[in-house]
Design an enzyme around this catalytic site. Structure first.
Site, PDB file in Angstrom:
ATOM      1  N   CYS A  85      32.046 -33.557 -97.867  1.00 49.55           N
ATOM      2  CA  CYS A  85      33.476 -33.242 -97.981  1.00 49.55           C
ATOM      3  C   CYS A  85      33.718 -31.977 -98.783  1.00 49.55           C
ATOM      4  CB  CYS A  85      34.226 -34.431 -98.567  1.00 49.55           C
ATOM      5  SG  CYS A  85      33.526 -34.977-100.122  1.00 49.55           S
ATOM      6  N   GLU A 138      38.764 -29.100 -90.622  1.00 46.40           N
ATOM      7  CA  GLU A 138      37.471 -29.568 -91.127  1.00 46.40           C
ATOM      8  C   GLU A 138      36.567 -29.893 -89.936  1.00 46.40           C
ATOM      9  OE1 GLU A 138      37.251 -33.519 -92.915  1.00 46.40           O
ATOM     10  OE2 GLU A 138      36.124 -32.640 -94.561  1.00 46.40           O
ATOM     11  N   LYS A 185      35.085 -52.505 -97.603  1.00 40.64           N
ATOM     12  CA  LYS A 185      34.724 -52.400 -96.189  1.00 40.64           C
ATOM     13  C   LYS A 185      34.102 -51.028 -95.939  1.00 40.64           C
ATOM     14  CE  LYS A 185      36.599 -50.649 -92.795  1.00 40.64           C
ATOM     15  NZ  LYS A 185      35.343 -50.013 -92.319  1.00 40.64           N
TER      16      LYS A 185
HETATM   17  P1  NAD Z   1      37.464 -41.913 -91.232  1.00 40.81           P
HETATM   18  O1  NAD Z   1      38.808 -41.645 -91.794  1.00 40.81           O
HETATM   19  O2  NAD Z   1      37.316 -41.905 -89.762  1.00 40.81           O
HETATM   20  O3  NAD Z   1      36.900 -43.319 -91.701  1.00 40.81           O
HETATM   21  C1  NAD Z   1      36.784 -43.653 -93.068  1.00 40.81           C
HETATM   22  C2  NAD Z   1      36.869 -45.156 -93.227  1.00 40.81           C
HETATM   23  O4  NAD Z   1      38.167 -45.586 -92.778  1.00 40.81           O
HETATM   24  C3  NAD Z   1      35.856 -45.941 -92.434  1.00 40.81           C
HETATM   25  O5  NAD Z   1      35.448 -47.066 -93.194  1.00 40.81           O
HETATM   26  C4  NAD Z   1      36.679 -46.416 -91.231  1.00 40.81           C
HETATM   27  O6  NAD Z   1      36.165 -47.621 -90.695  1.00 40.81           O
HETATM   28  C5  NAD Z   1      38.021 -46.664 -91.878  1.00 40.81           C
HETATM   29  N1  NAD Z   1      39.166 -46.635 -90.958  1.00 40.81           N
HETATM   30  C6  NAD Z   1      39.248 -46.146 -89.708  1.00 40.81           C
HETATM   31  N2  NAD Z   1      40.492 -46.342 -89.208  1.00 40.81           N
HETATM   32  C7  NAD Z   1      41.201 -46.958 -90.175  1.00 40.81           C
HETATM   33  C8  NAD Z   1      42.540 -47.409 -90.284  1.00 40.81           C
HETATM   34  N3  NAD Z   1      43.411 -47.270 -89.287  1.00 40.81           N
HETATM   35  N4  NAD Z   1      42.940 -47.985 -91.440  1.00 40.81           N
HETATM   36  C9  NAD Z   1      42.079 -48.108 -92.468  1.00 40.81           C
HETATM   37  N5  NAD Z   1      40.799 -47.718 -92.421  1.00 40.81           N
HETATM   38  C10 NAD Z   1      40.362 -47.139 -91.293  1.00 40.81           C
HETATM   39  O7  NAD Z   1      36.483 -40.863 -91.920  1.00 40.81           O
HETATM   40  P2  NAD Z   1      34.943 -40.671 -91.637  1.00 40.81           P
HETATM   41  O8  NAD Z   1      34.830 -39.910 -90.362  1.00 40.81           O
HETATM   42  O9  NAD Z   1      34.213 -41.951 -91.792  1.00 40.81           O
HETATM   43  O10 NAD Z   1      34.507 -39.757 -92.885  1.00 40.81           O
HETATM   44  C11 NAD Z   1      34.565 -38.386 -92.893  1.00 40.81           C
HETATM   45  C12 NAD Z   1      35.772 -37.902 -93.670  1.00 40.81           C
HETATM   46  O11 NAD Z   1      35.707 -38.353 -95.023  1.00 40.81           O
HETATM   47  C13 NAD Z   1      35.838 -36.405 -93.763  1.00 40.81           C
HETATM   48  O12 NAD Z   1      37.153 -35.981 -93.532  1.00 40.81           O
HETATM   49  C14 NAD Z   1      35.434 -36.114 -95.204  1.00 40.81           C
HETATM   50  O13 NAD Z   1      35.909 -34.902 -95.721  1.00 40.81           O
HETATM   51  C15 NAD Z   1      36.022 -37.284 -95.897  1.00 40.81           C
HETATM   52  N6  NAD Z   1      35.387 -37.458 -97.209  1.00 40.81           N
HETATM   53  C16 NAD Z   1      36.096 -37.194 -98.346  1.00 40.81           C
HETATM   54  C17 NAD Z   1      35.488 -37.327 -99.588  1.00 40.81           C
HETATM   55  C18 NAD Z   1      36.216 -37.046-100.873  1.00 40.81           C
HETATM   56  O14 NAD Z   1      35.702 -37.409-101.927  1.00 40.81           O
HETATM   57  N7  NAD Z   1      37.376 -36.434-100.847  1.00 40.81           N
HETATM   58  C19 NAD Z   1      34.173 -37.747 -99.652  1.00 40.81           C
HETATM   59  C20 NAD Z   1      33.501 -38.006 -98.477  1.00 40.81           C
HETATM   60  C21 NAD Z   1      34.119 -37.874 -97.255  1.00 40.81           C
END
Ligand code: NAD
Length: 471
Positions: free
Chosen positions: A278, A378, A169
């Site tokens: 990230c 962040e 997803k």
């Molecule tokens: P997010 O946590 O808001 O969303 C990530 C995913 O989770 C999306 O697909 C979203 O639809 C889904 N999601 C939202 N609520 C959920 C729930 N309750 N249960 C399960 N899934 C849910 O993050 P974002 O804003 O999309 O992405 C940015 C974040 O990702 C930043 O914190 C960044 O640092 C992190 N990131 C980490 C890495 C890594 O490799 N460590 C890489 C890229 C991004």
């Protein structure tokens, strides 16, 4: 407006049980340009049922068979590279020419994952035991919007290599490259049910995915807040949970570093992808003795970067991925000003000439104290905190004073000194003296940046179980 009205389940494009559509916006224009259908919990069940049904046969394929599929997938994606770059650029704002490199080049890693399939055939005789590797099972993959294809490949490629089946997803902000990926999967004739794609809101589908009885492993990339929730929810059924979460990475520049090169590297590292990386080195730690000099370089470099239309080949900084992300980032810039940090460049105003779109000026705060919220949280935007330090011990202490530990950077007078400092930073990675990103090296976090490792040979480890047979 292009409408995508099907999910990819059990080897076919099927109408969803769920209703309604989610609009995909272009953050440069603020206009919707595509719609994807919303899956519901019945669709989640059907997708996992398909993945479960496909697992026995897929996990028993030979490494050579899986490698062959992965190579075909690689070729099918190579043919779609331009469409992938455009889909990503239009939906999250990364400048198109840059997206071709930092967002789409990751497809080349599939070749290596094809080779890694053979790791599954490694067996070891330990005294009277035969130790073998077996696929972990059915996986639930949840990915974010900042490097959407890269995060997809980092999960799907090792899962295919090891013999897992999966339901993916994507973020509802950026679902389009995943749809192109599913088209490639379909084209190469991957057995039905091995790869399934559902679209819709994470808040609606996420809980069902991570608690689902058919799921053996959850791999999540996203914010630490969502990661914490997923880990709690998955605990009841003791699923394997791999979390790739947020970061607030420190970048130590030493007294004897080549300052122009080191500061310029740091500024460009953060500003690329509008700071939505990230592993971005967002806390720049500079010796107090060279602070003024470093600040002048940072300001000049940041102001030289072209902000604007992602379709313009000279643009380095596009818009934020969405208007809501822009609001979040502007909120942090306000916070930094209120906390007493000094704006060196950038700030709350729109970049010149850009009257619409989710744009934020490349922003650098100086005189930042590591206790400030802008240094601890962040921001996920084009914002750098420049923090002065008196000696290296203090720099290392500040670097480690964070709940995060995803990445880090050092620029020192020599590679040896850089490595010596890198070993003292509690983070899963370190960029030493301007080192390049490497798809063959593991990536993952210490502390609240997560517990997983993706990419490289390590990238398949979390996808297999180890079995001992006592003979
Ligand atoms: P997010 O946590 O808001 O969303 C990530 C995913 O989770 C999306 O697909 C979203 O639809 C889904 N999601 C939202 N609520 C959920 C729930 N309750 N249960 C399960 N899934 C849910 O993050 P974002 O804003 O999309 O992405 C940015 C974040 O990702 C930043 O914190 C960044 O640092 C992190 N990131 C980490 C890495 C890594 O490799 N460590 C890489 C890229 C991004």
């Amino acid at each position: 407006m292009k409408r995508y009205d099907k999910l990819y389940i059990n080897g076919a494009w099927v109408a969803p049980h769920g209703s309604g559509y989610t609009t995909v916006y272009n953050p440069a224009t603020e206009e919707g340009f595509a719609e994807t259908c919303n899956a519901d919990l019945v669709d989640v069940d059907q997708a996992f049922a398909a993945a479960r049904a496909a697992f026995p046969a897929w996990s028993r394929t030979t490494a050579a068979e899986r490698a062959d599929y992965i190579r075909k997938l690689h070729a099918a994606l190579e043919r779609r590279k331009d469409a992938l770059a455009l889909a990503i650029s239009q939906s999250m704002g990364c400048p198109l020419e840059i997206a071709k490199i930092i967002q789409v080049n990751c497809v080349k890693a599939l070749e290596k994952f094809a080779d890694r399939a053979f790791e599954m055939e490694v067996e070891k005789q330990v005294n009277n035991s035969l130790v073998v590797r077996e696929a972990v099972g059915v996986c639930a993959f949840i990915t974010p919007w900042n490097y959407p294809l890269y995060q997809l490949i980092g999960k799907v490629a090792p899962a295919l290599a090891t013999g897992c089946t999966m339901v993916l997803k994507p973020s509802s902000v950026t679902p389009l490259q995943d749809i192109l990926f599913a088209e490639a999967v379909h084209e190469i004739g991957l057995p039905a049910g091995v790869f399934n794609l559902i679209t819709g809101k994470g808040g609606v589908l996420g809980d069902a995915m991570v608690t689902h009885a058919e799921v053996d492993m959850v791999s999540f990339t996203g914010s630490t807040a969502t990661g914490r929730r997923i880990q709690r929810l998955a605990a009841d059924t003791v699923k394997r949970v791999c979390l790739e979460l947020g970061g607030k990475s420190p970048y130590i520049i030493t007294e004897d570093a080549p300052l122009e090169q080191a500061v310029s590297f740091g500024v460009k590292d953060v500003m690329i992808n509008s700071g939505q990386t990230c592993i971005a080195l967002t806390r720049m730690l500079v010796p107090a003795s060279r602070y003024e000099e470093a600040a002048a370089i940072a300001k000049r470099v940041a102001e030289s970067l072209k902000v604007g239309d992602p379709m313009d080949k000279d643009t380095y900084v596009g818009p934020m991925s969405s208007m809501s992300q822009r609001d979040t980032v502007l909120g942090y810039i306000e916070q930094g000003i209120a906390e007493g940090a000094t704006l060196l460049t950038g700030g709350l105003e729109r970049p010149e000439g850009l009257t619409r779109g989710a744009y934020v000026k490349p922003t650098i705060f100086r005189d930042v104290n590591n206790q400030m919220r802008i240094a601890q949280e962040e921001i996920f935007g084009p914002v750098i905190c420049m923090i002065p330090y008196q000696n290296l011990d203090e720099a290392i202490r500040i670097a480690n004073d964070s709940i995060y530990g995803l990445s880090s950077g050092v620029w020192a007078g020599s590679r040896e000194e850089g490595i010596r400092i890198a070993r003292q930073i509690r983070a899963g990675g370190c960029y030493v003296n301007g080192g390049d990103f490497n798809y063959d090296a593991p990536l993952g976090g210490y502390k609240q940046s997560g517990n997983g490792r993706e990419w490289g040979d390590f990238g398949i480890h979390e996808f297999y179980e180890t079995k001992s047979m006592q003979l």
